[in-house]
Design a protein around this motif. Structure first.
Motif, mmCIF file in Angstrom:
data_model
loop_
_atom_site.group_PDB
_atom_site.id
_atom_site.type_symbol
_atom_site.label_atom_id
_atom_site.label_comp_id
_atom_site.label_asym_id
_atom_site.label_seq_id
_atom_site.Cartn_x
_atom_site.Cartn_y
_atom_site.Cartn_z
ATOM 1 N N ASN A 99 -24.102 10.236 39.786
ATOM 2 C CA ASN A 99 -24.497 11.441 40.512
ATOM 3 C C ASN A 99 -23.312 12.383 40.719
ATOM 4 O O ASN A 99 -23.478 13.607 40.789
ATOM 5 N N LYS A 100 -22.101 11.828 40.839
ATOM 6 C CA LYS A 100 -20.916 12.673 40.940
ATOM 7 C C LYS A 100 -20.713 13.467 39.653
ATOM 8 O O LYS A 100 -20.349 14.656 39.678
ATOM 9 N N VAL A 101 -20.941 12.809 38.517
ATOM 10 C CA VAL A 101 -20.811 13.485 37.232
ATOM 11 C C VAL A 101 -21.873 14.580 37.104
ATOM 12 O O VAL A 101 -21.587 15.705 36.666
ATOM 13 N N LYS A 102 -23.099 14.260 37.502
ATOM 14 C CA LYS A 102 -24.181 15.243 37.415
ATOM 15 C C LYS A 102 -23.904 16.445 38.316
ATOM 16 O O LYS A 102 -24.171 17.591 37.942
ATOM 17 N N ALA A 103 -23.356 16.188 39.499
ATOM 18 C CA ALA A 103 -23.019 17.283 40.409
ATOM 19 C C ALA A 103 -21.933 18.164 39.805
ATOM 20 O O ALA A 103 -21.958 19.401 39.947
ATOM 21 N N ALA A 104 -20.977 17.553 39.120
ATOM 22 C CA ALA A 104 -19.914 18.308 38.455
ATOM 23 C C ALA A 104 -20.494 19.171 37.341
ATOM 24 O O ALA A 104 -20.075 20.318 37.143
ATOM 25 N N PHE A 152 -13.828 13.311 41.890
ATOM 26 C CA PHE A 152 -13.626 14.717 41.555
ATOM 27 C C PHE A 152 -13.121 15.475 42.778
ATOM 28 O O PHE A 152 -13.584 16.570 43.089
ATOM 29 N N ASP A 153 -12.170 14.894 43.497
ATOM 30 C CA ASP A 153 -11.671 15.515 44.728
ATOM 31 C C ASP A 153 -10.306 16.167 44.545
ATOM 32 O O ASP A 153 -9.561 16.371 45.502
ATOM 33 N N ASP A 154 -9.969 16.495 43.299
ATOM 34 C CA ASP A 154 -8.726 17.221 42.969
ATOM 35 C C ASP A 154 -7.466 16.375 43.109
ATOM 36 O O ASP A 154 -6.356 16.909 43.043
ATOM 37 N N ILE A 155 -7.610 15.068 43.325
ATOM 38 C CA ILE A 155 -6.444 14.187 43.350
ATOM 39 C C ILE A 155 -6.711 12.971 42.473
ATOM 40 O O ILE A 155 -7.867 12.594 42.238
ATOM 41 N N VAL A 178 -15.372 17.617 32.828
ATOM 42 C CA VAL A 178 -16.782 18.015 32.770
ATOM 43 C C VAL A 178 -16.868 19.529 32.749
ATOM 44 O O VAL A 178 -16.301 20.214 33.608
ATOM 45 N N LYS A 179 -17.571 20.058 31.758
ATOM 46 C CA LYS A 179 -17.817 21.499 31.645
ATOM 47 C C LYS A 179 -19.257 21.679 31.203
ATOM 48 O O LYS A 179 -19.569 21.541 30.014
ATOM 49 N N VAL A 193 -19.067 16.412 28.494
ATOM 50 C CA VAL A 193 -18.306 15.415 29.247
ATOM 51 C C VAL A 193 -17.336 14.737 28.278
ATOM 52 O O VAL A 193 -17.751 14.131 27.286
ATOM 53 N N ARG A 194 -16.036 14.877 28.558
ATOM 54 C CA ARG A 194 -15.017 14.274 27.703
ATOM 55 C C ARG A 194 -14.144 13.339 28.530
ATOM 56 O O ARG A 194 -13.998 13.518 29.752
ATOM 57 N N SER A 195 -13.571 12.348 27.891
ATOM 58 C CA SER A 195 -12.715 11.396 28.599
ATOM 59 C C SER A 195 -11.568 10.942 27.703
ATOM 60 O O SER A 195 -11.653 11.004 26.480
ATOM 61 N N ARG A 196 -10.498 10.505 28.341
ATOM 62 C CA ARG A 196 -9.332 9.937 27.649
ATOM 63 C C ARG A 196 -8.433 9.290 28.678
ATOM 64 O O ARG A 196 -8.592 9.473 29.880
ATOM 65 N N LEU A 197 -7.459 8.543 28.188
ATOM 66 C CA LEU A 197 -6.461 7.972 29.077
ATOM 67 C C LEU A 197 -5.570 9.061 29.666
ATOM 68 O O LEU A 197 -5.333 10.100 29.032
ATOM 69 N N LEU A 198 -5.083 8.840 30.861
ATOM 70 C CA LEU A 198 -4.049 9.683 31.439
ATOM 71 C C LEU A 198 -2.806 9.561 30.559
ATOM 72 O O LEU A 198 -2.407 8.462 30.176
ATOM 73 N N SER A 199 -2.204 10.670 30.195
ATOM 74 C CA SER A 199 -1.009 10.612 29.357
ATOM 75 C C SER A 199 0.206 10.180 30.179
ATOM 76 O O SER A 199 0.216 10.290 31.410
ATOM 77 N N SER A 200 1.221 9.714 29.496
ATOM 78 C CA SER A 200 2.436 9.276 30.195
ATOM 79 C C SER A 200 3.123 10.452 30.889
ATOM 80 O O SER A 200 3.684 10.297 31.980
#
Length: 381
Positions: free
Chosen positions: A253-258, A289-292, A311-312, A316-323
């Motif tokens: 539901n968080k993703v859908k809200a985004a 999705f709270d900006d932190i 999310v746009k 919906v795209r995803s990946r690892l956090l980069s170093s």
């Protein structure tokens, strides 16, 4: 020039936070990869790669104003085995402390000591580990106090950490740095409860450090994202779909809200093991999705790595956090050179101390104390 020793130095993030007004006399870490990163960024003059238990006071040059020790947290953290200060890793506090006592005997004790660790150190062994540290400081002639600083006030990462700050009894503390009691938000409920377990004979040396309200953070997590990430690739549609399939209704539901917000939303995901409602356990993907970002972690295994979700609209795209993004979350500048291997860089940053937090504590407590002492010495002369 103020001087310091940096124990359990990792990549030198305490050094980065202290800044150019401080001179490092000695740095130490047992881990070869972390020590190599330290040398890459700060030079080889100060770093000694060795087990702290094998060091002697003769390895420590001069008399430092400050000894900083971010000793290992694994045995004190909620994710650890609970061995506390008797554990193989967190127990390295005691060899470090043996060095401090040796310096005291040689009349070279640092005027200030800062110990940094996870907040689990407050409750480890029902508060006995925290009490043991406080008692050791008191017996060695230090006044001491502690604060819990959450890095979220400085960088967009939720990362509360405990800082025990001790000052030699011979050094005066400016009156404005001491409070009559706990100060919000620096003295958490857990800290106040831990203080009550410190032996009464040592409580008179306790200081409730008086710190100002944290500064207003100026960045959000999305500000730190690389447009062209280095060392990581965007997931395939199937991989992202699998990640979504691991979410509970709450997180879906968080993703859908985004998606419905009409804005570009950047969130972070951790995979966690949760009860499945049938007596078993299941791995879940939990998004925010709270900006932190969530707290960077370094346990072994892919689940410890934080994932970015962008999310746009329907995309919906995803990946690892980069170093590099991980380094930015720790407050390191982009000029800081990271290890080439992703795992090494992620472990280095996730195991460190947040640079702006160190700068804040130095500016608000450490430097005023040293400046007050220097002024007093000049007047006496």
């Amino acid at each position: 020039m103020r001087t310091f020793y940096e124990f359990f130095a990792g990549g030198g993030m305490a050094r980065a936070g202290l800044g150019e007004g401080w001179q490092c006399l000695f740095a130490n870490d047992f881990d070869a990869k972390k020590a190599a990163s330290y040398v890459t960024n700060w030079g080889s003059d100060d770093m000694v790669r060795e087990d702290v238990a094998k060091l002697t006071s003769e390895d420590l040059p001069g008399q430092a104003d400050l000894a900083w020790a971010s000793f290992p947290c694994q045995d004190l953290s909620l994710a650890g085995a609970g061995a506390g200060l008797k554990g193989e890793r967190s127990g390295t506090f005691w060899p470090f402390w043996k060095l401090m006592l040796a310096l005291k005997e040689q009349k070279r004790a640092p005027r200030l000591i800062v110990l940094e660790n996870v907040t689990g150190a407050l409750t480890s062994h029902e508060g006995k580990d925290f009490s043991a540290i406080c008692s050791a400081l008191s017996r060695a002639g230090y006044r001491f106090g502690a604060v819990v600083a959450n890095a979220v006030n400085f960088v967009p990462q939720s990362r509360p950490r405990l800082f025990i700050i001790a000052v030699a009894s011979s050094v005066s503390v400016p009156g404005n740095l001491e409070s009559d009691g706990p100060v919000e938000p620096w003295h958490s409920t857990a800290l106040k409860e831990a203080f009550q377990k410190v032996p009464k004979t040592h409580r008179p040396k306790w200081i409730w450090w008086n710190l100002p309200t944290p500064p207003q953070r100026e960045t959000v997590f999305a500000d730190l994202i690389e447009e062209k990430p280095t060392g990581v690739k965007w997931h395939t549609q199937e991989e992202t779909k699998k990640l979504l399939g691991m979410m509970s209704d709450l997180h879906l539901n968080k993703v859908k809200a985004a998606q419905k917000s009409g804005e570009i939303k950047v969130g972070t995901i951790y995979r966690r093991t949760r009860p499945d409602g049938k007596g078993g356990r299941v791995q879940r993907a939990e998004v925010r999705f709270d900006d932190i970002a969530g707290c960077l972690r370094t346990p072994a295994g892919g689940s410890s790595r934080q994932v970015i979700m962008v999310v746009k609209g329907r995309s919906v795209r995803s990946r690892l956090l980069s170093s590099r993004e991980a380094a930015r979350l720790m407050g390191l500048p982009d000029s800081y050179e990271l290890p080439a291997r992703y795992n090494d860089a992620y472990h280095l940053t996730g195991d460190g101390v947040v640079v702006p937090v160190v700068r804040f504590l130095a500016e608000q407590i450490l430097e005023p104390i040293l400046a007050s002492g220097d002024i007093a010495s000049k007047r006496a002369a």
